[in-house]
Each structure stands twice: as structure tokens, then as C-alpha cells.
Design a protein around this motif. Structure first.
Motif, PDB file in Angstrom:
ATOM      1  N   LEU A 152       0.837  -1.198   0.000  1.00 42.65           N
ATOM      2  CA  LEU A 152       0.000   0.000   0.000  1.00 42.65           C
ATOM      3  C   LEU A 152       0.872   1.249   0.000  1.00 42.65           C
ATOM      4  O   LEU A 152       0.499   2.271  -0.597  1.00 42.65           O
ATOM      5  CB  LEU A 152      -0.919  -0.016   1.221  1.00 42.65           C
ATOM      6  N   GLY A 153       2.034   1.168   0.643  1.00 43.91           N
ATOM      7  CA  GLY A 153       2.957   2.306   0.606  1.00 43.91           C
ATOM      8  C   GLY A 153       3.403   2.645  -0.806  1.00 43.91           C
ATOM      9  O   GLY A 153       3.539   3.819  -1.160  1.00 43.91           O
ATOM     10  N   ASP A 154       3.626   1.615  -1.636  1.00 45.76           N
ATOM     11  CA  ASP A 154       3.998   1.851  -3.038  1.00 45.76           C
ATOM     12  C   ASP A 154       2.873   2.556  -3.789  1.00 45.76           C
ATOM     13  O   ASP A 154       3.103   3.495  -4.565  1.00 45.76           O
ATOM     14  CB  ASP A 154       4.331   0.529  -3.729  1.00 45.76           C
ATOM     15  N   ILE A 155       1.653   2.103  -3.546  1.00 46.22           N
ATOM     16  CA  ILE A 155       0.494   2.716  -4.207  1.00 46.22           C
ATOM     17  C   ILE A 155       0.323   4.158  -3.750  1.00 46.22           C
ATOM     18  O   ILE A 155       0.058   5.060  -4.557  1.00 46.22           O
ATOM     19  CB  ILE A 155      -0.785   1.904  -3.910  1.00 46.22           C
ATOM     20  N   PHE A 156       0.484   4.404  -2.442  1.00 47.33           N
ATOM     21  CA  PHE A 156       0.378   5.767  -1.911  1.00 47.33           C
ATOM     22  C   PHE A 156       1.408   6.688  -2.558  1.00 47.33           C
ATOM     23  O   PHE A 156       1.106   7.844  -2.886  1.00 47.33           O
ATOM     24  CB  PHE A 156       0.573   5.759  -0.396  1.00 47.33           C
ATOM     25  N   ALA A 157       2.632   6.188  -2.720  1.00 47.21           N
ATOM     26  CA  ALA A 157       3.692   7.015  -3.301  1.00 47.21           C
ATOM     27  C   ALA A 157       3.332   7.448  -4.717  1.00 47.21           C
ATOM     28  O   ALA A 157       3.552   8.610  -5.097  1.00 47.21           O
ATOM     29  CB  ALA A 157       5.012   6.242  -3.295  1.00 47.21           C
ATOM     30  N   ILE A 158       2.791   6.531  -5.500  1.00 49.39           N
ATOM     31  CA  ILE A 158       2.377   6.867  -6.871  1.00 49.39           C
ATOM     32  C   ILE A 158       1.230   7.863  -6.856  1.00 49.39           C
ATOM     33  O   ILE A 158       1.221   8.849  -7.607  1.00 49.39           O
ATOM     34  CB  ILE A 158       1.974   5.593  -7.634  1.00 49.39           C
ATOM     35  N   ALA A 159       0.260   7.631  -5.979  1.00 51.05           N
ATOM     36  CA  ALA A 159      -0.920   8.489  -5.927  1.00 51.05           C
ATOM     37  C   ALA A 159      -0.571   9.898  -5.459  1.00 51.05           C
ATOM     38  O   ALA A 159      -1.050  10.895  -6.023  1.00 51.05           O
ATOM     39  CB  ALA A 159      -1.975   7.872  -5.014  1.00 51.05           C
ATOM     40  N   LYS A 160       0.263  10.012  -4.438  1.00 54.21           N
ATOM     41  CA  LYS A 160       0.616  11.334  -3.918  1.00 54.21           C
ATOM     42  C   LYS A 160       1.317  12.185  -4.968  1.00 54.21           C
ATOM     43  O   LYS A 160       1.199  13.415  -4.966  1.00 54.21           O
ATOM     44  CB  LYS A 160       1.510  11.195  -2.684  1.00 54.21           C
ATOM     45  N   ALA A 161       2.049  11.534  -5.846  1.00 54.09           N
ATOM     46  CA  ALA A 161       2.792  12.273  -6.864  1.00 54.09           C
ATOM     47  C   ALA A 161       1.939  12.652  -8.065  1.00 54.09           C
ATOM     48  O   ALA A 161       2.132  13.727  -8.650  1.00 54.09           O
ATOM     49  CB  ALA A 161       3.999  11.458  -7.318  1.00 54.09           C
ATOM     50  N   ASN A 162       0.970  11.791  -8.419  1.00 53.90           N
ATOM     51  CA  ASN A 162       0.326  11.974  -9.723  1.00 53.90           C
ATOM     52  C   ASN A 162      -1.197  11.962  -9.715  1.00 53.90           C
ATOM     53  O   ASN A 162      -1.804  12.253 -10.756  1.00 53.90           O
ATOM     54  CB  ASN A 162       0.810  10.871 -10.681  1.00 53.90           C
ATOM     55  N   HIS A 163      -1.836  11.609  -8.612  1.00 52.86           N
ATOM     56  CA  HIS A 163      -3.299  11.486  -8.616  1.00 52.86           C
ATOM     57  C   HIS A 163      -3.940  12.855  -8.878  1.00 52.86           C
ATOM     58  O   HIS A 163      -3.596  13.858  -8.235  1.00 52.86           O
ATOM     59  CB  HIS A 163      -3.775  10.936  -7.271  1.00 52.86           C
ATOM     60  N   PRO A 164      -4.878  12.942  -9.831  1.00 55.11           N
ATOM     61  CA  PRO A 164      -5.487  14.245 -10.170  1.00 55.11           C
ATOM     62  C   PRO A 164      -6.163  14.930  -8.987  1.00 55.11           C
ATOM     63  O   PRO A 164      -6.068  16.157  -8.848  1.00 55.11           O
ATOM     64  CB  PRO A 164      -6.514  13.876 -11.259  1.00 55.11           C
TER      65      PRO A 164
END
Length: 477
Positions: free
Chosen positions: A28-40
């Protein structure tokens, strides 16, 4: 004994709270990292800071120096009635002593005597002065009120940003654990169908050698078909959960991403992720002072207090003074000493409404708004406190249940293994074996569901507290 070892080899094992790392594993930490950087939505939330800066810049514009210029001329029947060229520079200041510089050139046969300028200076004249409100507007005016409110707005924007980011991260965490549950069910049904296939093949072989009855082959075939049905359902749930999670994955260029077919979720070690009772009290105290909803209400209250200061200031009469030196300390020819007594312009403006109903109405309305804010803050604090206690109790209960269901699953595994041994010893049959297998599979699913519910609640608690990014790090800063 061959059947026993084949089944034991294929049996899935659920151990609860850990998973060996792998290059294809996604935490989940990996998913959070992607989302925090790029989630609209998170990018949109971060724009709140830019909005606060823009709002403050907009209100500060009322203190921008202002240059004014106008030119008027009239000619009639060959006679120049007047020619007026006026220029001014106004410099608003925070303390309302506003400087003003004027340069004008007036001439003409029918020029208003008030605007007369001597021809000795080529009709040019310079004035420098100040204006000062000594009644309404001395301690606060509308422009200072708006700037102060804009500075407070940054707190409102920050609270709104935290709410949007936290809500998005909570949604992502729920989607992730739904994916985890679907993946584990898929693994479970995959193992179950392999077991059922092997049992069916062995039963058919035993039937050919006269060691099994025809009813046993029918039973094994029905079980195999049931496992096929469960597998198809699990495969669909896995696909749907992958798509639901992929909604939150975006590249830096704003391109939607998808989970690769080889990716799989992993649970994290949660032994130390449930706050103690004393730690929970710290969380409650922090939330009752810093929760985004309370921060928003507090900011609105502060803005209303600033507005009320201006409303009360408006009860005073308008009494504005202005004073300008003419042709001093500088003029069209250069600099000279001011002539305070002869060359000046002095103005006094006074006005006051007789009944002040507009001003008194604003004060009463503002007082009502402030009372509404106080009532809402009291209710929000109580609701927040009770909700946190409920969430914490549910979190601890789910932690206990997850461990209990995991232990039960291990117990059912042992019963299933014993039933396999009895079958090989001729003391059982496929009917009893299927019953034990059903119980074991059901226990594993319940253990998985309990774990997933616990994991979701583990992120629900910091969301309810209002911790930025659902992280406890802010408590240690």
C-alpha cells in the motif's frame, strides 16, 4: 498415501500478517507514493495553496500605488477657453496616512479661478500632501479587513487540502485491501480446484480398479464442478478489484496506468500499528485542536471577528483630513522651503448616518454568524470525540478478531489433514473429506475478511483524527 501428500502440497496457507517480498509485490505504501505524486484529486488539492496565495495577492492590490492622469481642453471661435492637464500619484499605506503627489498645468482665457496657475512657471504647479481618516477607518478599514481575512484564508485552504488528500488516500486504501482480499480468494480457489481435480482423477482410477464406488466418482465430480464455479467468481472479483485500484494510478504525464498481470498485493507488519490507550488519548487531544473541520470553522470565526471590528468601526462618523503643500518642497523650477501658512490646500470631510441602521444590522448579523460557528464547533467536537472512540474500539476488536479467525483457520487445516489421513486409512470417505474441506476454505475466507476489515480500520482511524496524509508523523514533529 500419494493422495494425502498431493493435497497437503496444494493446500493454501494463511498466516495472517506478513508476506515475503518480491519484485512484483506492491505494498500500500507503493500505491500511496504513486498516488501522492500523480493522482489528479491530490494535485487538485495542492492547488488550494496556490489559491490562498492568489487571494492574498488580490486583496493586497488595494494597496498598490495608483497613477492618474486627465487632459481637458476647450476652444470656441478661435478662443482657448481652458486647457487642463492633471496628473496624480497616490500611495496607499497600511496605516491610513496616504501620501498623494500632484502635477498639473492649467491655462486659458476662461479658466476657473480655482484652477489658476501663474504664467511665471509656464503654468505648471506641483502639490504634495497626505490624507488621514481620524474617525471611521483610523484603526481598521475595508481594505485592511480584506487583507487580514485573506491571510487567514491560508488556514482554510490548508484544512481543505488535508481533507481532500486524506479522503483520496482512504479511498485508495480501501480499494487496495479489496484487491488484496480478491487476490487471496483467487489463490485459495486456485488451490481448491487443483485439489478437487486430483481427487477426481484418483477416485476415477480407484473406481476402475474396484476400490471406489460409482457414487464416489459422482461426489468427486460435483465437488470439482463447484470449485470451478468458485474459481470463476474469484477471477471476476480479482479483475474488478484491479480495475477499481487502477483508477487511482496515474503517470507524471497524466496518463492512466494499469496494474500488471504479475503484480500482487502484500500485507504489512501491523504489530505496532494500533495505538495504545494512552496514545489514543493523545490522538483525541490533537484532533480536538487540529482536525481540518475544526480548523475551517476556527478560520471562519477569526474572519468574522475581523469583519466585526470593521462593522464596529463603521459606527464612527467619517472625519477625513487632507493637507497638501503647493509648490513645496519642490516646484517646476526645483526645490524650496515649504511655506506652511500661505501655499497649501486643507480639506475636512465629515458625514454620519443619522440612524446607523445599516451599520447596526451588520453587527447583529455578524454576531449571529459567530454564534452559529460556536454552536457548530461544539457539536463537531462532540461528534468527533464520539466517532474517534467508536473507531478505536472497532479497530481493537477487529485486531482481536483477525487473530482469532487466523487461529481458527489453522485449526480447521489440522482437521482437514486428519480427515485426509482417515481417508487413506479407510476410516473415512469423500463425503466427510469434502465437508472438512468446505469448513477449512470457509474459515480461511473469514480470516481473510477479518484481516482486510482490520486493515481498513487501521487507516480509518488517522482519517477520523484528521492526520495529514493519514500519517502519525505529524505527532512527532
Amino acid at each position: 498415501m500419494r493422495l494425502k501428500w498431493i493435497i497437503l502440497f496444494l493446500l493454501p496457507t494463511f498466516t495472517g500478517f506478513s508476506q515475503a517480498p518480491d519484485s512484483a509485490a506492491l505494498s500500500l505504501g507503493d500505491i500511496f507514493a504513486i498516488a501522492k505524486a500523480n493522482h489528479p484529486i491530490i494535485r487538485q488539492a495542492k492547488l488550494q495553496d496556490d489559491m490562498a496565495v492568489a487571494e492574498l495577492l488580490y486583496t493586497k492590490g488595494q494597496f498598490d500605488p495608483k497613477v492618474q492622469s486627465n487632459y481637458n481642453v476647450k476652444n470656441l471661435n478661435g478662443t482657448k477657453y481652458y486647457q487642463k492637464f492633471n496628473n496624480a500619484l497616490k500611495i496607499p499605506t497600511w496605516f491610513p496616512l496616504d501620501p498623494k503627489f500632484e502635477v498639473y498645468r492649467n491655462q486659458g482665457a476662461y479658466l476657473n479661478p480655482e484652477s489658476y496657475v501663474s504664467s511665471s512657471q509656464d503654468y505648471w504647479q506641483v502639490a504634495a500632501g497626505v490624507s488621514l481618516p481620524i474617525g471611521k477607518g483610523l484603526f481598521i478599514d475595508e481594505r485592511r479587513m480584506l487583507v487580514t481575512q485573506a491571510r487567514l484564508y491560508s488556514g482554510l485552504a490548508q484544512a481543505e487540502k488535508i481533507k481532500l488528500i486524506n479522503k483520496t488516500l482512504l479511498t485508495i486504501s480501501k480499494s487496495y485491501w479489496d484487491w488484496y482480499l480478491a487476490y487471496k480468494k483467487y489463490e485459495l480457489t486456485s488451490s481448491a480446484i487443483e485439489i478437487a481435480r486430483e481427487v477426481l482423477a484418483r477416485t476415477q482410477l480407484d473406481y476402475e480398479f474396484g476400490e471406489a464406488a460409482v457414487v464416489d466418482t459422482i461426489q468427486a465430480k460435483i465437488t470439482y464442478q463447484g470449485r470451478q464455479t468458485d474459481f470463476e467468481k474469484a477471477k471476476l472479483e480479482l479483475l474488478q478489484s484491479q480495475l477499481a485500484l487502477s483508477v487511482h494510478l496515474w503517470s507524471e504525464e497524466g496518463i492512466p496506468l494499469e496494474l500488471s498481470s504479475g503484480s500482487f498485493p502484500v500485507s504489512e507488519d501491523t504489530d505496532f500499528m494500533v495505538p495504545s490507550d494512552s496514545g489514543f488519548q493523545i490522538l483525541v487531544a490533537w484532533a480536538l485542536n487540529n482536525h481540518p473541520d475544526l480548523q475551517k470553522l476556527s478560520t471562519k470565526r477569526d474572519q468574522l471577528e475581523v469583519e466585526q471590528r470593521w462593522n464596529k468601526e463603521s459606527l464612527k462618523p467619517e472625519l477625513n483630513l487632507s493637507y497638501s503643500l503647493i509648490d513645496a518642497p519642490f516646484n517646476a523650477d526645483g526645490f524650496e522651503s515649504p511655506d506652511w501658512e500661505n501655499n497649501y490646500k486643507l480639506g475636512v470631510d465629515f458625514s454620519i448616518p443619522i440612524l446607523l441602521r445599516k451599520e447596526r444590522g451588520k453587527i447583529q448579523k455578524n454576531r449571529v454568524y459567530q454564534e452559529q460557528i460556536e454552536f457548530e464547533m461544539s457539536q463537531t467536537r462532540l461528534t468527533l470525540s464520539n466517532q474517534l472512540q467508536s473507531t478505536y474500539a472497532e479497530l481493537k476488536t477487529n485486531q482481536t478478531l483477525a487473530q482469532q479467525f487466523s487461529n481458527m483457520s489453522q485449526g480447521y487445516r489440522q482437521l482437514f489433514e486428519a480427515e485426509i489421513f482417515n481417508l487413506e486409512s479407510g476410516e473415512s470417505d469423500l463425503f466427510k473429506l469434502n465437508i472438512q474441506q468446505e469448513k477449512y476454505i470457509g474459515a480461511q475466507i473469514k480470516a481473510l475478511e477479518a484481516l482486510v476489515k482490520f486493515e481498513k480500520m487501521r487507516y480509518q482511524l488517522p482519517y477520523e483524527v484528521g492526520l495529514p496524509n493519514l500519517s502519525y508523523q505529524v505527532l512527532y514533529e
